[in-house]
Design an enzyme around this catalytic site. Structure first.
Site, PDB file in Angstrom:
ATOM      1  N   ALA A   1      53.057  -4.865   9.532  1.00 56.75           N
ATOM      2  CA  ALA A   1      53.655  -5.803  10.489  1.00 56.75           C
ATOM      3  C   ALA A   1      52.697  -6.076  11.649  1.00 56.75           C
ATOM      4  CB  ALA A   1      54.993  -5.248  10.953  1.00 56.75           C
ATOM      5  N   SER A   2      53.176  -5.909  12.893  1.00 61.79           N
ATOM      6  CA  SER A   2      52.392  -6.357  14.052  1.00 61.79           C
ATOM      7  C   SER A   2      51.219  -5.463  14.418  1.00 61.79           C
ATOM      8  CB  SER A   2      53.308  -6.526  15.271  1.00 61.79           C
ATOM      9  OG  SER A   2      54.083  -7.694  15.130  1.00 61.79           O
ATOM     10  N   ILE A   3      51.042  -4.349  13.732  1.00 60.41           N
ATOM     11  CA  ILE A   3      49.781  -3.623  13.904  1.00 60.41           C
ATOM     12  C   ILE A   3      48.623  -4.512  13.453  1.00 60.41           C
ATOM     13  CG2 ILE A   3      48.439  -1.600  13.171  1.00 60.41           C
ATOM     14  CD1 ILE A   3      51.000  -0.036  12.986  1.00 60.41           C
ATOM     15  N   SER A   4      48.946  -5.522  12.642  1.00 60.42           N
ATOM     16  CA  SER A   4      47.947  -6.517  12.242  1.00 60.42           C
ATOM     17  C   SER A   4      47.293  -7.162  13.460  1.00 60.42           C
ATOM     18  CB  SER A   4      48.592  -7.602  11.380  1.00 60.42           C
ATOM     19  OG  SER A   4      49.200  -7.060  10.230  1.00 60.42           O
ATOM     20  N   LYS A   5      48.029  -7.287  14.554  1.00 62.28           N
ATOM     21  CA  LYS A   5      47.472  -7.868  15.778  1.00 62.28           C
ATOM     22  C   LYS A   5      46.317  -7.034  16.309  1.00 62.28           C
ATOM     23  CE  LYS A   5      51.742 -10.200  17.275  1.00 62.28           C
ATOM     24  NZ  LYS A   5      52.595  -9.970  16.104  1.00 62.28           N
TER      25      LYS A   5
END
Length: 455
Positions: free
Chosen positions: A62-66
């Site tokens: 999920a937002s660890i992709s950021k």
């Protein structure tokens, strides 16, 4: 570290997260001073086929992709290929220039990575967004007010506590209800755009979802978490690097030795990939709906393992601390990034906030809590950086707790960076709060490490 230490955490996770919280499968990884000391898979990666989770299991992060995308942005900035303060149209002319309340405004890469651009998130109705922010602010003020009153009571100022205690109990009860059924309550997952099934062939094409929508506020004036801001950021990275965004990221993963980190591509054969789950309206575990995340590679479109996320965290921590070990006799290899670059990434940005930790501020694709202690023999905040993630059928967290280094003694220590504890947790169920658990684990391993130094 003693066996009982791992034994304790193993059973804590198994009984609490799987049985109490109803999560099908969960992965946890811990690194201490650059060494992976614990990685475990609990429960099932595939419930129907009884495939158990293992450390090699791959899930949506999920937002660890950021955070991964920010590493690419930082590298391009160091190489002089990307100007953080230039208008995004310098790289992506396909994104129209914006006007807010009749005034021409500028969106920059620096504003994108700190969610200060004014670009919307999944919710299109600005009125609903304002209502949710006002509600969150009221809850935060109530919490802080109660904390202040409790502190004054401890100091013997005799403030009446009945109302505060009652309000706090009501708030805690409401929060407990909201989190009692993972995957069911979070209003964000009611947004239709979470469930897009269209496959986008390029990051430029995916801009069409939001590029013509009005800004929610003047860029730089407020904070609004926006995954679409990172979709625009992926287009900036693509043009600045001269490579397709996904190609550039996969090459970076190879350089970082993150060989299990890949695109969340439905068609690709990805070994050890877990299935994703949610609870339906009747409270039954079901397969998560089919989604295509190609519209948000940069902000929530990668898969990874706990081992790879620990490698990523250590690469950052090494880069951050390498400059503090200059007096060592042995020569250190340079970090993937320069120390000053990571320090910039981990510098809190004014006017920002963090939903998963009220002590933190948002920085550049990371939430940061700064070192702070207001009273002697009372709660002490340690400096750390983290990011959580929530996707359809997945929740995640990556937390980095740097060691507080004694700069005067570094030249004599028989040690080298990275120094600190890194914790990552991933599960195949959405709307699971993981940051506080990751912080508790990091503190316990840090405490154990300190105890060993004392022996």
């Amino acid at each position: 570290m003693p066996f009982f230490f791992f034994f304790f955490f193993f059973f804590f996770f198994f009984f609490f997260w799987q049985d109490e919280a109803g999560i099908p499968g969960i992965l946890v990884g811990v690194s201490v001073d650059g060494k992976e000391v614990w990685s475990e898979g609990l429960g099932y990666a595939d419930v129907e086929n009884r495939v158990v989770c293992k450390p090699e299991t791959i899930m949506r992060i999920a937002s660890i992709s950021k955070c991964l995308t920010m590493m690419a942005v930082a590298k391009l900035w160091e190489e002089g290929k990307l100007d953080l303060d230039a208008p995004v149209q310098k790289y992506v002319p396909e994104f129209p220039e914006k006007v807010y309340e009749g005034e021409k405004v500028t969106i920059t890469t620096r504003l994108l990575v700190s969610h200060m651009s004014g670009i919307r998130h999944y919710e299109k109705d600005i009125t609903k967004v304002k209502e949710e922010k006002e509600k969150a602010n009221r809850e935060l003020k109530l919490t802080k007010s109660c904390q202040d009153k409790e502190q004054k009571e401890k100091e013997g100022k005799g403030i009446e506590k009945t109302d505060c205690v009652k309000q706090k109990k009501e708030h805690n009860s409401e929060t407990k209800i909201q989190h009692s059924k993972p995957g069911r309550i979070n209003k964000e997952f009611e947004q239709e755009e979470y469930y897009l099934k269209e496959k986008f062939e390029s990051v430029i094409e995916s801009l069409k979802i939001f590029k013509n929508d009005p800004l929610f506020f003047k860029p730089g004036s407020q904070f609004l978490y926006s995954t679409y801001g990172f979709t625009l950021l992926s287009a900036v990275v693509e043009r600045a690097s001269g490579q397709k965004f996904t190609d550039y990221m996969l090459k970076m993963f190879r350089d970082l030795d993150m060989l299990s980190t890949v695109l969340d591509d439905n068609e690709a054969m990805i070994y050890n990939r877990a299935r994703c789950y949610v609870y339906n309206k009747k409270g039954r575990l079901v397969n998560a709906p089919y989604v295509d995340n190609s519209y948000k590679w940069a902000g929530g479109g990668f898969l990874s393992s706990v081992g790879d996320l620990l490698k990523f965290g250590n690469a950052l921590l090494y880069s951050y601390q390498a400059g503090q070990f200059k007096n060592r006799n042995c020569k250190l290899l340079p970090g993937y990034l320069k120390p000053g670059t990571v320090a910039m990434m981990w510098t809190p940005v004014p006017k920002t906030e963090v939903s998963w930790d009220r002590d933190g501020k948002y920085a550049m694709a990371w939430a940061v809590v700064e070192k702070n202690q207001q009273y002697g023999c009372c709660r002490q905040q340690r400096h750390y950086a983290s990011h959580t993630g929530g996707a359809v059928g997945a929740s995640s967290v990556l937390l980095i707790l740097p060691e507080e280094l004694d700069t005067e003694a570094l030249g004599t220590w028989p040690v080298a960076p990275p120094r600190g504890v890194i914790v990552t947790i991933i599960c195949n169920m959405q709307s699971v709060s993981l940051n506080s658990t990751a912080l508790k684990i990091a503190r316990e391993f840090d405490k154990e490490k300190r105890a060993q130094y004392m022996d």
